[in-house]
Design a protein around this motif. Structure first.
Motif, PDB file in Angstrom:
ATOM      1  N   LEU A   1       0.791  -1.127   0.079  1.00  0.00           N
ATOM      2  CA  LEU A   1       0.053  -0.070  -0.039  1.00  0.00           C
ATOM      3  C   LEU A   1       0.849   1.234  -0.023  1.00  0.00           C
ATOM      4  O   LEU A   1       0.512   2.013  -0.660  1.00  0.00           O
ATOM      5  N   ALA A   2       1.940   1.086   0.926  1.00  0.00           N
ATOM      6  CA  ALA A   2       2.898   2.206   0.832  1.00  0.00           C
ATOM      7  C   ALA A   2       3.459   2.752  -0.639  1.00  0.00           C
ATOM      8  O   ALA A   2       3.446   3.888  -1.188  1.00  0.00           O
ATOM      9  N   GLY A   3       3.813   1.567  -1.429  1.00  0.00           N
ATOM     10  CA  GLY A   3       4.314   2.079  -2.602  1.00  0.00           C
ATOM     11  C   GLY A   3       3.172   2.415  -3.381  1.00  0.00           C
ATOM     12  O   GLY A   3       3.459   3.403  -4.320  1.00  0.00           O
ATOM     13  N   VAL A   4       2.139   2.035  -3.525  1.00  0.00           N
ATOM     14  CA  VAL A   4       1.018   2.456  -4.427  1.00  0.00           C
ATOM     15  C   VAL A   4       0.642   3.938  -4.087  1.00  0.00           C
ATOM     16  O   VAL A   4       0.575   5.016  -4.860  1.00  0.00           O
ATOM     17  N   ILE A   5       0.599   4.213  -2.746  1.00  0.00           N
ATOM     18  CA  ILE A   5       0.561   5.668  -2.242  1.00  0.00           C
ATOM     19  C   ILE A   5       1.603   6.588  -2.503  1.00  0.00           C
ATOM     20  O   ILE A   5       1.343   7.834  -3.143  1.00  0.00           O
ATOM     21  N   LEU A   6       2.729   6.045  -2.451  1.00  0.00           N
ATOM     22  CA  LEU A   6       3.926   6.737  -2.573  1.00  0.00           C
ATOM     23  C   LEU A   6       3.889   7.316  -4.000  1.00  0.00           C
ATOM     24  O   LEU A   6       4.393   8.402  -4.468  1.00  0.00           O
ATOM     25  N   GLY A   7       3.588   6.244  -4.789  1.00  0.00           N
ATOM     26  CA  GLY A   7       3.474   6.598  -6.351  1.00  0.00           C
ATOM     27  C   GLY A   7       2.369   7.689  -6.704  1.00  0.00           C
ATOM     28  O   GLY A   7       2.766   8.201  -7.791  1.00  0.00           O
TER      29      GLY A   7
ATOM     30  N   ARG B   1       2.919   4.991 -11.961  1.00  0.00           N
ATOM     31  CA  ARG B   1       3.143   5.527 -10.781  1.00  0.00           C
ATOM     32  C   ARG B   1       3.511   4.536  -9.620  1.00  0.00           C
ATOM     33  O   ARG B   1       4.391   4.763  -8.886  1.00  0.00           O
ATOM     34  N   THR B   2       2.645   3.469  -9.765  1.00  0.00           N
ATOM     35  CA  THR B   2       2.936   2.124  -8.675  1.00  0.00           C
ATOM     36  C   THR B   2       4.224   2.053  -8.862  1.00  0.00           C
ATOM     37  O   THR B   2       5.070   1.704  -7.865  1.00  0.00           O
ATOM     38  N   VAL B   3       4.846   1.594  -9.995  1.00  0.00           N
ATOM     39  CA  VAL B   3       6.133   0.950 -10.342  1.00  0.00           C
ATOM     40  C   VAL B   3       7.111   1.948  -9.707  1.00  0.00           C
ATOM     41  O   VAL B   3       7.988   1.561  -9.145  1.00  0.00           O
ATOM     42  N   LEU B   4       7.085   3.411 -10.090  1.00  0.00           N
ATOM     43  CA  LEU B   4       7.808   4.337  -9.359  1.00  0.00           C
ATOM     44  C   LEU B   4       7.682   4.298  -7.976  1.00  0.00           C
ATOM     45  O   LEU B   4       8.874   4.386  -7.359  1.00  0.00           O
ATOM     46  N   GLY B   5       6.524   4.255  -7.211  1.00  0.00           N
ATOM     47  CA  GLY B   5       6.456   4.462  -6.005  1.00  0.00           C
ATOM     48  C   GLY B   5       7.139   3.197  -5.189  1.00  0.00           C
ATOM     49  O   GLY B   5       8.091   3.260  -4.392  1.00  0.00           O
ATOM     50  N   VAL B   6       6.795   1.982  -6.007  1.00  0.00           N
ATOM     51  CA  VAL B   6       7.502   0.682  -5.163  1.00  0.00           C
ATOM     52  C   VAL B   6       9.077   0.714  -5.441  1.00  0.00           C
ATOM     53  O   VAL B   6      10.040   0.379  -4.549  1.00  0.00           O
TER      54      VAL B   6
ATOM     55  N   TRP C   1       7.591   5.005   7.341  1.00  0.00           N
ATOM     56  CA  TRP C   1       6.539   5.913   7.928  1.00  0.00           C
ATOM     57  C   TRP C   1       6.527   7.119   7.437  1.00  0.00           C
ATOM     58  O   TRP C   1       5.527   7.716   7.012  1.00  0.00           O
ATOM     59  N   GLY C   2       7.725   7.992   7.498  1.00  0.00           N
ATOM     60  CA  GLY C   2       7.775   9.211   7.087  1.00  0.00           C
ATOM     61  C   GLY C   2       7.377   9.421   5.926  1.00  0.00           C
ATOM     62  O   GLY C   2       6.616  10.461   5.391  1.00  0.00           O
ATOM     63  N   ILE C   3       7.781   8.706   4.878  1.00  0.00           N
ATOM     64  CA  ILE C   3       7.644   8.916   3.679  1.00  0.00           C
ATOM     65  C   ILE C   3       6.065   8.641   3.154  1.00  0.00           C
ATOM     66  O   ILE C   3       5.560   9.533   2.344  1.00  0.00           O
ATOM     67  N   ILE C   4       5.464   7.780   3.888  1.00  0.00           N
ATOM     68  CA  ILE C   4       4.172   7.452   3.636  1.00  0.00           C
ATOM     69  C   ILE C   4       3.184   8.762   3.962  1.00  0.00           C
ATOM     70  O   ILE C   4       2.297   9.117   3.224  1.00  0.00           O
ATOM     71  N   ILE C   5       3.306   9.170   5.250  1.00  0.00           N
ATOM     72  CA  ILE C   5       2.923  10.395   5.700  1.00  0.00           C
ATOM     73  C   ILE C   5       2.900  11.459   4.671  1.00  0.00           C
ATOM     74  O   ILE C   5       1.935  12.234   4.392  1.00  0.00           O
ATOM     75  N   LEU C   6       4.291  11.732   4.235  1.00  0.00           N
ATOM     76  CA  LEU C   6       4.485  12.868   3.257  1.00  0.00           C
ATOM     77  C   LEU C   6       3.911  12.723   2.031  1.00  0.00           C
ATOM     78  O   LEU C   6       3.319  13.344   1.294  1.00  0.00           O
ATOM     79  N   ALA C   7       3.639  11.505   1.539  1.00  0.00           N
ATOM     80  CA  ALA C   7       2.901  11.179   0.168  1.00  0.00           C
ATOM     81  C   ALA C   7       1.413  11.459   0.441  1.00  0.00           C
ATOM     82  O   ALA C   7       0.782  12.030  -0.672  1.00  0.00           O
ATOM     83  N   VAL C   8       0.966  10.950   1.377  1.00  0.00           N
ATOM     84  CA  VAL C   8      -0.390  11.022   1.756  1.00  0.00           C
ATOM     85  C   VAL C   8      -0.789  12.632   1.876  1.00  0.00           C
ATOM     86  O   VAL C   8      -1.839  13.228   1.312  1.00  0.00           O
ATOM     87  N   TRP C   9       0.098  13.507   2.538  1.00  0.00           N
ATOM     88  CA  TRP C   9      -0.233  14.729   2.836  1.00  0.00           C
ATOM     89  C   TRP C   9      -0.095  15.461   1.280  1.00  0.00           C
ATOM     90  O   TRP C   9      -0.980  16.406   1.227  1.00  0.00           O
ATOM     91  N   ILE C  10       0.771  15.135   0.632  1.00  0.00           N
ATOM     92  CA  ILE C  10       0.790  15.729  -0.696  1.00  0.00           C
ATOM     93  C   ILE C  10      -0.338  15.622  -1.510  1.00  0.00           C
ATOM     94  O   ILE C  10      -1.085  16.460  -2.076  1.00  0.00           O
ATOM     95  N   ASP C  11      -0.942  14.349  -1.424  1.00  0.00           N
ATOM     96  CA  ASP C  11      -2.090  13.907  -2.238  1.00  0.00           C
ATOM     97  C   ASP C  11      -3.430  14.657  -1.688  1.00  0.00           C
ATOM     98  O   ASP C  11      -4.147  15.191  -2.471  1.00  0.00           O
ATOM     99  N   LEU C  12      -3.425  14.819  -0.236  1.00  0.00           N
ATOM    100  CA  LEU C  12      -4.499  15.630   0.309  1.00  0.00           C
ATOM    101  C   LEU C  12      -4.199  17.115  -0.113  1.00  0.00           C
ATOM    102  O   LEU C  12      -5.403  17.733  -0.514  1.00  0.00           O
TER     103      LEU C  12
END
Lengths: 316, 504
Positions: free
Chosen positions: A247-253, A266-271, A296-307
């Motif tokens: 899930l982290a990879g998907v979100i990070l993408g 994007r998912t490939v990139l995130g993973v 953890w930090g990266i996921i929070i950052l990615a979700v933040w950017i998405d939001l």
């Protein structure tokens, strides 16, 4: 116009940060950007990546799949055990069918019966763990015949490229096409973006969600085949925690958890980003647990950017 | 002349790429109802958001009670006594009426504990002053839309608002509820409150407002006394040209029956409806909100499952369809809510247009982008849709342009029957008459058309025949000279549906 630009900038912001990280590690650890290390990282991420491909369909359709970790465990145990029993050919077929069945079960509950995806797949995680232990009787299994061609999927290579990477890349290419260019892919975007409008357009959302989960089961089965082949065995805990990394990879993408947007690329990139960050931290000599903290930090950052991108769109 | 409560002078607001407001000035006097009108995209919403503290202007002054102010946030606006009654209500359904009235500004004692009793009493007083027929303890989610709106107005009362902005307040109200709202507006006005009233409905504007300010393309076209003007001149100011014929009825040239429905029943929603519409005919479906009109057409389209009913389609008896089958037969349903039911806002115009017809635009499951783009280009030109390209998310477009995409989506596959549910709700006069022309054009091409509308002049203006609905049943069928405002009102208020009586 300008919103796209802002969103683009945000997305690129993450990429720029990643590039900086790559440079930083490359300076500190010479081995980092060598072809052999890069291939190594790609090989390591290919199992997570394979799973993430299917999960991307589920997430774009506006749902979640947290059961893929323990599904991977069960399917790996199955493929190894059945290889001993039937030989690799039939074992692989059985595993693919089992993955499809597990995904279909999720899809039935979430898609057709409209139960909450988070709860259904969390419960499935627990159920499959139990099923794994029931199946294996609690002991680890190993591939008895060390010379079988089953070893090719995890350990072989094609023109110097590890087999898992080849399988992952091919699957990613096919599924990128499916998501972007086919009717099914379009329906996935429509259902994730606005299920009501999709229904009013004659699209059967139940069926679309069902199919997305089936696909997720199938990609997890392929991941399990690679995993079993690489380890030439299976432990009862082999996939533990994988659901979160996937899930982290998907979100990070940059695929949105709200559904309706995202891509396989994007998912490939995130993973890949996750893989290089973890590898880089190890090469720089940080203890193993640090990568979990950083993740953890990266996921929070990615979700933040998405939001942030979403918020901007709403206010405008 | 009294000093205005609020004066806006030279307000300019630019968004990247768009000048939303340009040198806008107007004022609101105490005890005045001031209408703000303009086509969609004229800048009404932006101006309102500036006043409510949601946007900061780039230039210009806002003078409130004689002092120049900067309205920093919605809370700041509320503290100053400026309240916005949203089109989409901003209430928490799970909280009580009293808690909603004080939402975000709950009175607390010095320990931070909610002073429930004080809040309840103050809320009760505000509700009573407005003549509401419900108490402060009711959960808001259980109230009708009209009563929820009263809760918002009670908020204005409780905070001693001196300026209240109404944004399309009657969009989802019944006739009786509307009358009650107007009584409330009159009451606020008699208390010396200044009221800004945003609406597309000319009859309302002319019956309750004192002055009218017209916006077009972000600039003020003028402010006039309501008593000294008429609908035509306001319309001219809004669109910058004359509207020769407001309604355009199709030539009456009917063919065979396209759709016939008998005994359609959806438990609790539609009771035993018969209906028939012929090729080339425009059938109006008139009724009050909640009469079951949308539910009826949703059942025809297969979105709601009917428990009984027979369907004839072009002379053949067929089973009630699923939405997929309905689309394939040649039915098109332009739903009531374009944002919720009509469009996938995150997708581009092209993908939205082809969404119901993916099979038609694909080969062996693979989409044909070229064919999709061609149909997008065609409708963009035919309906003159303003968009930057096929991939621009439709969520970024104005309401009128969004509605055009919904129409394009349903027209592109050449349907035999088009059902339009409130096709002109919330869109401006210019786009309205374009849609009326489109309806007439479809019928003249030999399509059967069903139009649902709550606007009497619209139904009367476009239909060849009108069915009235009340209390989830058909209550009357009218053609020719029988179609008058009186007969329609009689037919929809005869049923037991009849209105929750206005509080008097």
């Amino acid at each position: 116009m300008s919103l796209h630009f802002a969103a683009l900038l945000r997305r690129h912001g993450l990429l720029v940060a990643f590039a900086l990280f790559l440079a930083l590690v490359a300076v500190q650890a010479e081995a980092f950007l060598t072809p052999s290390n890069v291939l190594d990282v790609l090989r390591q991420v290919s199992i997570i990546g394979m799973m993430a491909l299917g999960v991307t369909f589920v997430v774009v359709a506006g749902r979640l799949d947290l059961s893929v970790g323990s599904m991977l465990t069960l399917l790996t145990v199955i493929v190894v055990d059945r290889t001993n029993a039937f030989g690799p050919g039939l074992a692989i077929l059985v595993t693919l069918l089992a993955g499809l069945a597990a995904g279909a079960w999720n899809g039935l509950l979430v898609g057709v019966f409209r139960l909450n995806a988070l709860i259904v797949t969390l419960a499935m995680l627990s159920f499959l763990q139990g099923l794994t232990l029931a199946y294996s009787g609690g002991s680890n299994v190993n591939v008895a015949d060390g010379t079988t061609w089953f070893a090719a999927f995890g350990r072989g290579s094609l023109w110097g490229i590890p087999a898992p990477v080849v399988i992952f890349a091919l699957s990613a290419a096919v599924l990128a096409f499916v998501l972007k260019r086919t009717r099914f892919g379009r329906a996935i975007f429509a259902v994730g973006g606005n299920e009501t409008a999709a229904t009013y357009s004659g699209i059967d959302a139940r069926l679309v969600v069902f199919a997305a989960y089936c696909l997720s089961g199938l990609t997890t089965a392929i991941a399990a085949i690679i995993m079993g082949s690489r380890v030439m065995g299976a432990q009862n805990t082999i996939g533990q925690g994988y659901e979160l990394t996937v899930l982290a990879g998907v979100i990070l993408g940059g695929t949105s958890l709200l559904g309706g947007s995202g891509s396989i690329g994007r998912t490939v990139l995130g993973v890949a980003m996750l893989g290089f960050i973890q590898n880089g931290l190890l090469l720089m000599g940080y203890p193993y647990y640090v990568q979990w903290l950083v993740t953890w930090g990266i996921i929070i950052l990615a979700v933040w950017i998405d939001l942030g991108a979403k918020r901007g769109r709403i206010l405008a | 002349m009294t000093t205005p409560i609020l004066t806006v002078a030279g307000i300019t607001k630019t968004f990247p790429g768009v000048r939303a407001l340009s040198d806008v000035s107007f004022d609101v006097r105490p005890g005045e109802v001031h209408a703000l009108v303009g086509e969609n995209g004229a800048g009404k919403s932006t101006l309102m958001k500036v006043l409510a503290g949601l946007h900061q202007p780039d230039a210009g002054r806002i003078v409130h009670h004689g002092r120049e102010v900067a309205i920093a946030s919605p809370l700041d606006a509320r503290t100053r006594g400026i309240l916005l009654i949203h089109q989409e209500l901003s209430l928490s359904p799970e909280l009580s009426v009293a808690e909603n009235i004080y939402l975000g500004a709950w009175p607390t004692n010095r320990f931070g504990i909610l002073r429930k009793r004080a809040m309840r009493e103050a809320a009760a007083a505000a509700l009573e002053a407005l003549g509401c027929d419900f108490g402060p303890d009711v959960r808001v989610g259980t109230l009708s839309i009209a009563r929820q709106q009263m809760v918002e107005i009670a908020r204005a009362q409780a905070f001693n608002a001196n300026l209240v902005i109404f944004d399309e307040p009657t969009a989802s109200l019944t006739e009786a509820e509307r009358a009650q709202l107007f009584a409330t507006v009159a009451q606020l006005r008699s208390q010396g409150v200044g009221i800004v009233y945003i609406s597309h409905k000319m009859d309302e504007i002319f019956s309750i407002t004192d002055r009218i300010t017209v916006l077009r393309d972000g600039t003020v076209q003028g402010t006039v006394e309501t008593a000294a003007t008429d609908v035509d001149s306001i319309t001219r100011m809004m669109i910058g040209r004359d509207l020769s014929s407001y309604f355009h009825r199709a030539r009456a040239d009917f063919g065979e029956e396209t759709l016939g429905i008998e005994g359609l029943h959806v438990p609790g929603l539609v009771h035993g409806v018969d209906l028939s519409v012929r090729a080339g005919e425009v059938l109006g479906l008139y009724g009050l909100v909640g009469a079951g009109r949308s539910e009826l057409v949703e059942a025809i389209f297969g979105i709601r499952r009917a428990s009984a009913g027979r369907m004839r389609w072009r002379g053949r008896e067929i089973p009630l369809p699923t939405p997929r089958q309905a689309v394939d037969l040649g039915l098109a349903l332009v739903p009531e809510s374009r944002k919720e039911q009509g469009l996938v806002l995150g997708l581009g115009g092209r993908d939205n247009i082809t969404l119901p017809h993916l099979a038609r635009f694909s080969t062996l499951g693979v989409m044909r982008p070229g064919a999709e783009t061609r149909v997008f280009d065609r409708f963009r030109d035919e309906l003159s849709i303003k968009t930057t390209g096929p991939d621009q998310p439709v969520g970024l477009l104005s309401g009128g342009n969004q509605q055009k995409f919904v129409l394009a989506k349903w027209l592109c596959a050449e349907p035999r029957l088009v059902i339009l549910d409130e096709p002109t709700r919330g869109i401006d006069v210019g786009s309205k008459s374009a849609i009326h022309e489109l309806i007439a054009g479809l019928a003249e091409q030999g399509l059967a058309v069903i139009v649902i509308s709550s606007e009497m002049p619209e139904v009367l203006g476009v239909s060849h025949r009108i069915l009235t609905m009340a209390d989830r049943r058909i209550t009357g069928s009218f053609t020719g000279d029988e179609m008058t405002e009186e007969t329609l009102i009689g037919a929809v208020s005869a049923g037991p549906a009849a209105l929750p009586s206005a509080a008097e």
